[in-house]
Design a protein around this motif. Structure first.
Motif, PDB file in Angstrom:
ATOM      1  N   VAL A  14       0.290  -1.437  -0.249  1.00 43.04           N
ATOM      2  CA  VAL A  14       0.047  -0.471   0.414  1.00 43.04           C
ATOM      3  C   VAL A  14       0.814   0.949   0.156  1.00 43.04           C
ATOM      4  O   VAL A  14       1.546   0.813   0.656  1.00 43.04           O
ATOM      5  N   ALA A  15       0.186   2.608  -0.254  1.00 41.52           N
ATOM      6  CA  ALA A  15       1.188   3.530  -0.643  1.00 41.52           C
ATOM      7  C   ALA A  15       0.658   4.739  -0.598  1.00 41.52           C
ATOM      8  O   ALA A  15      -1.119   4.874  -1.162  1.00 41.52           O
ATOM      9  N   LEU A  16       0.913   6.031  -0.979  1.00 41.17           N
ATOM     10  CA  LEU A  16      -0.008   6.863  -0.546  1.00 41.17           C
ATOM     11  C   LEU A  16       0.875   7.776  -1.342  1.00 41.17           C
ATOM     12  O   LEU A  16       2.065   7.836  -1.401  1.00 41.17           O
ATOM     13  N   VAL A  17       0.490   8.458  -2.146  1.00 41.71           N
ATOM     14  CA  VAL A  17       0.956   9.147  -3.886  1.00 41.71           C
ATOM     15  C   VAL A  17       0.923  10.519  -4.108  1.00 41.71           C
ATOM     16  O   VAL A  17      -0.635  10.748  -3.458  1.00 41.71           O
ATOM     17  N   HIS A  18       0.989  11.187  -4.339  1.00 41.45           N
ATOM     18  CA  HIS A  18       0.995  12.396  -4.430  1.00 41.45           C
ATOM     19  C   HIS A  18       0.256  12.397  -5.938  1.00 41.45           C
ATOM     20  O   HIS A  18      -0.046  11.980  -7.510  1.00 41.45           O
ATOM     21  N   GLY A  19      -1.012  13.771  -5.621  1.00 39.07           N
ATOM     22  CA  GLY A  19      -1.932  13.988  -6.896  1.00 39.07           C
ATOM     23  C   GLY A  19      -3.254  12.977  -6.960  1.00 39.07           C
ATOM     24  O   GLY A  19      -3.041  12.135  -6.428  1.00 39.07           O
ATOM     25  N   ASN A  20      -4.148  13.386  -7.517  1.00 40.25           N
ATOM     26  CA  ASN A  20      -5.280  11.949  -7.928  1.00 40.25           C
ATOM     27  C   ASN A  20      -5.313  11.784  -8.941  1.00 40.25           C
ATOM     28  O   ASN A  20      -5.229  11.696 -10.094  1.00 40.25           O
ATOM     29  N   ILE A  21      -4.507  10.141  -9.084  1.00 40.55           N
ATOM     30  CA  ILE A  21      -5.583   9.115  -9.834  1.00 40.55           C
ATOM     31  C   ILE A  21      -6.891   8.568 -10.182  1.00 40.55           C
ATOM     32  O   ILE A  21      -7.715   8.636  -9.380  1.00 40.55           O
ATOM     33  N   THR A  22      -7.169   9.619 -11.741  1.00 34.83           N
ATOM     34  CA  THR A  22      -8.997   9.224 -11.776  1.00 34.83           C
ATOM     35  C   THR A  22      -9.168   7.350 -12.286  1.00 34.83           C
ATOM     36  O   THR A  22     -10.834   7.504 -11.940  1.00 34.83           O
ATOM     37  N   GLU A  23      -8.097   6.669 -12.780  1.00 39.13           N
ATOM     38  CA  GLU A  23      -8.544   5.708 -13.103  1.00 39.13           C
ATOM     39  C   GLU A  23      -8.793   4.755 -11.502  1.00 39.13           C
ATOM     40  O   GLU A  23      -7.964   5.283 -10.789  1.00 39.13           O
ATOM     41  N   GLU A  24      -9.826   4.099 -11.960  1.00 40.35           N
ATOM     42  CA  GLU A  24     -10.039   3.058 -10.695  1.00 40.35           C
ATOM     43  C   GLU A  24      -8.981   2.143 -10.644  1.00 40.35           C
ATOM     44  O   GLU A  24      -8.313   1.364  -9.625  1.00 40.35           O
ATOM     45  N   HIS A  68       7.487   3.711 -10.744  1.00 41.09           N
ATOM     46  CA  HIS A  68       6.463   3.583 -11.435  1.00 41.09           C
ATOM     47  C   HIS A  68       5.952   4.368 -11.216  1.00 41.09           C
ATOM     48  O   HIS A  68       5.300   5.201 -12.592  1.00 41.09           O
ATOM     49  N   MET A  69       5.739   4.826 -10.331  1.00 40.03           N
ATOM     50  CA  MET A  69       4.432   5.933 -10.043  1.00 40.03           C
ATOM     51  C   MET A  69       5.371   7.367 -10.004  1.00 40.03           C
ATOM     52  O   MET A  69       3.944   7.741 -10.330  1.00 40.03           O
ATOM     53  N   ALA A  70       6.461   7.445  -9.586  1.00 38.29           N
ATOM     54  CA  ALA A  70       6.727   8.914 -10.119  1.00 38.29           C
ATOM     55  C   ALA A  70       6.537   8.909 -11.994  1.00 38.29           C
ATOM     56  O   ALA A  70       6.313   9.978 -12.417  1.00 38.29           O
ATOM     57  N   TYR A  71       6.638   7.880 -12.804  1.00 34.36           N
ATOM     58  CA  TYR A  71       6.973   7.750 -14.210  1.00 34.36           C
ATOM     59  C   TYR A  71       5.344   8.102 -14.600  1.00 34.36           C
ATOM     60  O   TYR A  71       5.934   8.455 -15.739  1.00 34.36           O
ATOM     61  N   ILE A  72       3.890   8.047 -14.135  1.00 35.48           N
ATOM     62  CA  ILE A  72       3.179   8.045 -14.485  1.00 35.48           C
ATOM     63  C   ILE A  72       2.667   9.702 -13.500  1.00 35.48           C
ATOM     64  O   ILE A  72       1.442   9.826 -13.859  1.00 35.48           O
ATOM     65  N   GLY A  73       3.695  10.305 -12.826  1.00 34.45           N
ATOM     66  CA  GLY A  73       3.329  11.258 -12.468  1.00 34.45           C
ATOM     67  C   GLY A  73       2.626  11.517 -11.075  1.00 34.45           C
ATOM     68  O   GLY A  73       2.388  12.205 -10.782  1.00 34.45           O
ATOM     69  N   HIS A  74       3.227  10.238 -10.344  1.00 34.14           N
ATOM     70  CA  HIS A  74       2.036  10.296  -9.365  1.00 34.14           C
ATOM     71  C   HIS A  74       2.766   9.975  -7.937  1.00 34.14           C
ATOM     72  O   HIS A  74       3.084   8.963  -7.587  1.00 34.14           O
ATOM     73  N   PRO A  75       4.441  10.552  -7.523  1.00 35.06           N
ATOM     74  CA  PRO A  75       5.605   9.882  -6.809  1.00 35.06           C
ATOM     75  C   PRO A  75       4.772   9.771  -5.350  1.00 35.06           C
ATOM     76  O   PRO A  75       4.255  10.272  -4.949  1.00 35.06           O
TER      77      PRO A  75
END
Length: 304
Positions: free
Chosen positions: A170-180, A239-246
């Motif tokens: 489990v992780a907390l990432v910056h920004g709002n991921i719109t996909e489920e 990978h999360m940083a790569y999609i813009g949600h570090p």
């Protein structure tokens, strides 16, 4: 350490074969890993291990020479989730290094395991990493399994390598991921500029796949669960940083200043499912989310 070579008489020789044959260099297998990780370049470009050398090629190799490290048992408390004669399952604390390495010679999980288990740890990975089948980053907390003997080690390594073992984070990432939910594919290798970082690369690297789904959304961040289909260094973080949600708190892969009360990235190894090496029983272990991460979740839930 940096070594450089200029090719003159070795035209047509494989890159890995040439380097492994040079005095005081690591083994060919180690050379191949360094090539994959991007620590070796030819004319400032990453090449494959089977690259055939050409006249005047300039080879640069960056590596740390091996050093002898004495690993001593230390009376460090362990959060043990399960233990028998073959395996021990640990809830690793955030901030604890898994095994000694350059600059870190004590206070590691291995030091603690040597004290707790005495000589009952597998020797497959040598004196520096006894019993260690898989690792977690220093600032990633959560469940890990350690092998007490070579029989268990070989079996667990096969499960992890074949993806029979299931690792969920489990992780907390910056920004709002719109996909489920989503799947991130991207080869991971050494960052082309900052060699202390990993990155999604277009040339070289190793295939990496991360599956995620959203658990909760807050104002400016998202709580997610991830499953690794491969096990690359810093995979979820990269990978999360790569999609813009570090990841929140990740000083290495996030450009934003950490304004939250957490030391290190908000990443936790929640569940590990394995088949017991000897009994063949399916076992699932869960490590409770650490207090600092729970406090962050409470804060975000109150500010929705």
């Amino acid at each position: 350490m940096i070594k450089t070579y200029t090719i003159s008489d070795e035209i047509g020789t494989r890159l890995d074969v040439f380097l492994a044959g040079q005095e005081d260099n690591p083994s060919r297998a180690s050379i191949q890993k360094m090539i994959t990780d991007g620590a070796i370049t030819v004319n400032n470009e990453v090449k494959r291990a089977n690259y055939k050398l050409k006249a005047n090629d300039q080879i640069t190799m960056v590596f740390e020479p091996p050093t002898e490290i004495e690993v001593k048992p230390e009376n460090i408390p362990l959060d043990i989730l399960y233990e028998d004669n073959d395996i021990i399952v640990i809830n690793k604390a955030r901030g604890m290094v898994v095994h000694p390495a350059a600059g870190v010679y004590s206070g590691t999980l291995v030091n603690a395991l040597l004290y707790h288990c005495h000589d009952e740890l597998s020797g497959i990975n040598g004196k520096i990493r006894p019993g260690i089948v898989h690792r977690l980053d220093k600032d990633t907390s959560g469940v890990m399994v350690v092998a007490k003997n070579d029989f268990a080690h070989n079996d667990l390594a096969l499960q992890i390598g074949s993806k029979t073992a299931i690792k969920e984070y489990v992780a907390l990432v910056h920004g709002n991921i719109t996909e489920e939910k989503g799947i991130i594919n991207g080869n991971i290798g050494r960052h082309p500029i900052d060699r202390k970082k990993m990155a999604v690369v277009t040339n070289g690297g190793k295939p990496a796949t991360t599956v995620f789904h959203v658990l909760e959304r807050y104002k400016n961040c998202t709580f997610i669960q991830c499953r690794l289909l491969t096990g690359r260094t810093h995979q979820i973080r990269v990978h999360m940083a790569y999609i813009g949600h570090p990841l929140i708190g990740d000083s290495k892969y996030c450009n934003s200043k950490n304004k939250f009360n957490i030391e290190g990235q908000a990443l936790h190894s929640l569940n590990l499912k394995i088949i017991h090496p000897r009994t063949k029983e399916e076992m699932t272990f869960t490590a409770p989310i650490p207090e600092d991460m729970e406090n962050l979740l409470k804060y975000f839930r109150q500010t929705i």
